[in-house]
Design a protein around this motif. Structure first.
Motif, PDB file in Angstrom:
ATOM      1  N   SER A  29       0.830  -1.206   0.000  1.00  0.00           N
ATOM      2  CA  SER A  29       0.000   0.000   0.000  1.00  0.00           C
ATOM      3  C   SER A  29       0.860   1.250   0.000  1.00  0.00           C
ATOM      4  CB  SER A  29      -0.912   0.024   1.229  1.00  0.00           C
ATOM      5  OG  SER A  29      -1.682   1.207   1.239  1.00  0.00           O
ATOM      6  N   GLY A 145     -11.982  -4.789 -13.843  1.00  0.00           N
ATOM      7  CA  GLY A 145     -12.549  -4.007 -14.949  1.00  0.00           C
ATOM      8  C   GLY A 145     -12.623  -2.539 -14.551  1.00  0.00           C
ATOM      9  N   PHE A 147     -14.288   0.771 -13.383  1.00  0.00           N
ATOM     10  CA  PHE A 147     -15.425   0.988 -12.465  1.00  0.00           C
ATOM     11  C   PHE A 147     -16.714   1.263 -13.246  1.00  0.00           C
ATOM     12  CE2 PHE A 147     -12.330   3.085  -9.196  1.00  0.00           C
ATOM     13  CZ  PHE A 147     -11.858   1.845  -8.814  1.00  0.00           C
TER      14      PHE A 147
HETATM   15  C1  SAM Z   1      -3.883   5.136  -5.760  1.00  0.00           C
HETATM   16  S1  SAM Z   1      -4.195   3.543  -6.317  1.00  0.00           S
HETATM   17  C2  SAM Z   1      -4.947   2.738  -4.917  1.00  0.00           C
HETATM   18  C3  SAM Z   1      -4.040   2.606  -3.721  1.00  0.00           C
HETATM   19  C4  SAM Z   1      -4.408   1.493  -2.761  1.00  0.00           C
HETATM   20  N1  SAM Z   1      -5.733   1.628  -2.226  1.00  0.00           N
HETATM   21  C5  SAM Z   1      -3.414   1.338  -1.649  1.00  0.00           C
HETATM   22  O1  SAM Z   1      -3.766   0.825  -0.571  1.00  0.00           O
HETATM   23  O2  SAM Z   1      -2.246   1.691  -1.832  1.00  0.00           O
HETATM   24  C6  SAM Z   1      -5.565   3.793  -7.397  1.00  0.00           C
HETATM   25  C7  SAM Z   1      -6.130   2.529  -7.988  1.00  0.00           C
HETATM   26  O3  SAM Z   1      -7.387   2.835  -8.573  1.00  0.00           O
HETATM   27  C8  SAM Z   1      -7.557   2.088  -9.754  1.00  0.00           C
HETATM   28  N2  SAM Z   1      -8.533   2.830 -10.585  1.00  0.00           N
HETATM   29  C9  SAM Z   1      -8.700   4.170 -10.676  1.00  0.00           C
HETATM   30  N3  SAM Z   1      -9.712   4.504 -11.497  1.00  0.00           N
HETATM   31  C10 SAM Z   1     -10.250   3.332 -11.918  1.00  0.00           C
HETATM   32  C11 SAM Z   1     -11.362   3.010 -12.761  1.00  0.00           C
HETATM   33  N4  SAM Z   1     -12.097   3.965 -13.343  1.00  0.00           N
HETATM   34  N5  SAM Z   1     -11.636   1.704 -12.941  1.00  0.00           N
HETATM   35  C12 SAM Z   1     -10.887   0.736 -12.362  1.00  0.00           C
HETATM   36  N6  SAM Z   1      -9.821   0.980 -11.543  1.00  0.00           N
HETATM   37  C13 SAM Z   1      -9.501   2.266 -11.333  1.00  0.00           C
HETATM   38  C14 SAM Z   1      -6.159   1.969 -10.343  1.00  0.00           C
HETATM   39  O4  SAM Z   1      -6.023   0.855 -11.169  1.00  0.00           O
HETATM   40  C15 SAM Z   1      -5.285   1.868  -9.070  1.00  0.00           C
HETATM   41  O5  SAM Z   1      -5.023   0.538  -8.717  1.00  0.00           O
END
Ligand code: SAM
Length: 240
Positions: A29, A145, A147
């Motif tokens: 994370s 997929g 969101f």
């Molecule tokens: C900042 S990271 C998450 C960090 C995580 N929660 C952690 O504990 O470190 C953002 C995540 O959101 C996902 N993401 C953002 N927009 C998305 C969307 N529209 N559909 C699917 N996944 C999305 C990205 O693939 C990425 O894995």
């Protein structure tokens, strides 16, 4: 005392549990310890108060925060709850102008120190992380997929499902908007909604403000003491 008070359940034994959970999930994370501690307290709160529902994270990256929810439930010997982990498992979608100049600059700077390969982690790698942590089982549901494709269908097909803790960590405006719009109705009364990127990216904050305004919801947005993220409780403000 509410769970968001710094001293909620501030016993030595619970503090040791928090430290152990953070030690285990830390490699997976980017969320600072303050945010993870808050999440652990939120999970303890819904367990202590019997607030019904599953744990949901939208935007899991390597799965660390999702793992923290499961590890907390296990550390407290609480009844198993489902954990839903939504992600593209192929990184962030392209930034839009509404996400703000900082977000645009961040995504353009592919060699930046916090680019993290556009926050990319594959489904297989996240499952391996869960295997290593000993928490890969049928209670953990991976939803792969965009969101925009997965979340509305999930909400439509699970109208009786309850969510106790909803963790939004999708960074951008559309990612946040589609999740809050579709999943908020499933959150239990007194459930906790965590908005990881509220202070990080303009689009995320806008999506939340628009949502609350559109539905005339009077929830008060609260901040972690270090402003690393924000949250609100799904309850009428006057009853808080
Ligand atoms: C900042 S990271 C998450 C960090 C995580 N929660 C952690 O504990 O470190 C953002 C995540 O959101 C996902 N993401 C953002 N927009 C998305 C969307 N529209 N559909 C699917 N996944 C999305 C990205 O693939 C990425 O894995």
């Amino acid at each position: 005392m509410q769970f968001y008070d710094q001293n909620y359940c501030d016993t030595e034994s619970f503090e040791l549990k928090i430290q152990e959970i953070i030690r285990k999930m830390r490699p997976y994370s980017m969320v600072p310890d303050s945010g993870v501690k808050f999440l652990i307290r939120a999970v303890k709160y819904v367990i202590d108060k019997n607030i019904d529902g599953d744990f949901v994270e939208c935007g899991v990256w390597h799965g660390g925060c999702s793992a923290a929810m499961k590890l907390t439930q296990l550390a407290l010997n609480a009844k198993p709850r489902l954990l839903h982990m939504f992600d593209s498992y192929q990184g962030l979608p392209p930034v839009q102008p509404i996400d703000g100049p900082m977000a645009n600059a961040w995504q353009a700077n592919v060699n930046g120190p916090i680019y993290y390969d556009n926050c990319t982690a594959s489904l297989e790698s996240v499952q391996q992380n869960f295997q290593k942590l000993g928490i890969l089982n049928d209670d953990v549901k991976f939803h792969q997929g965009w969101f925009e494709d997965t979340i509305p269908d999930f909400a439509k097909n699970n109208q009786n499902l309850k969510i106790a803790v909803l963790r939004l960590d999708g960074d951008w405006y559309t990612s946040t908007k589609v999740c809050i719009e579709n999943l908020y109705p499933l959150v239990s009364d007194q459930g906790v909604i965590i908005i990881d990127d509220y202070y990080a990216w303009d689009g995320c904050a806008l999506a939340i403000h628009e949502f609350l305004a559109t539905y005339k919801l009077n929830h008060r947005i609260r901040s972690l003491p270090d402003f690393s993220s924000a949250y609100f409780i799904k309850q009428n403000w006057r009853e808080e």
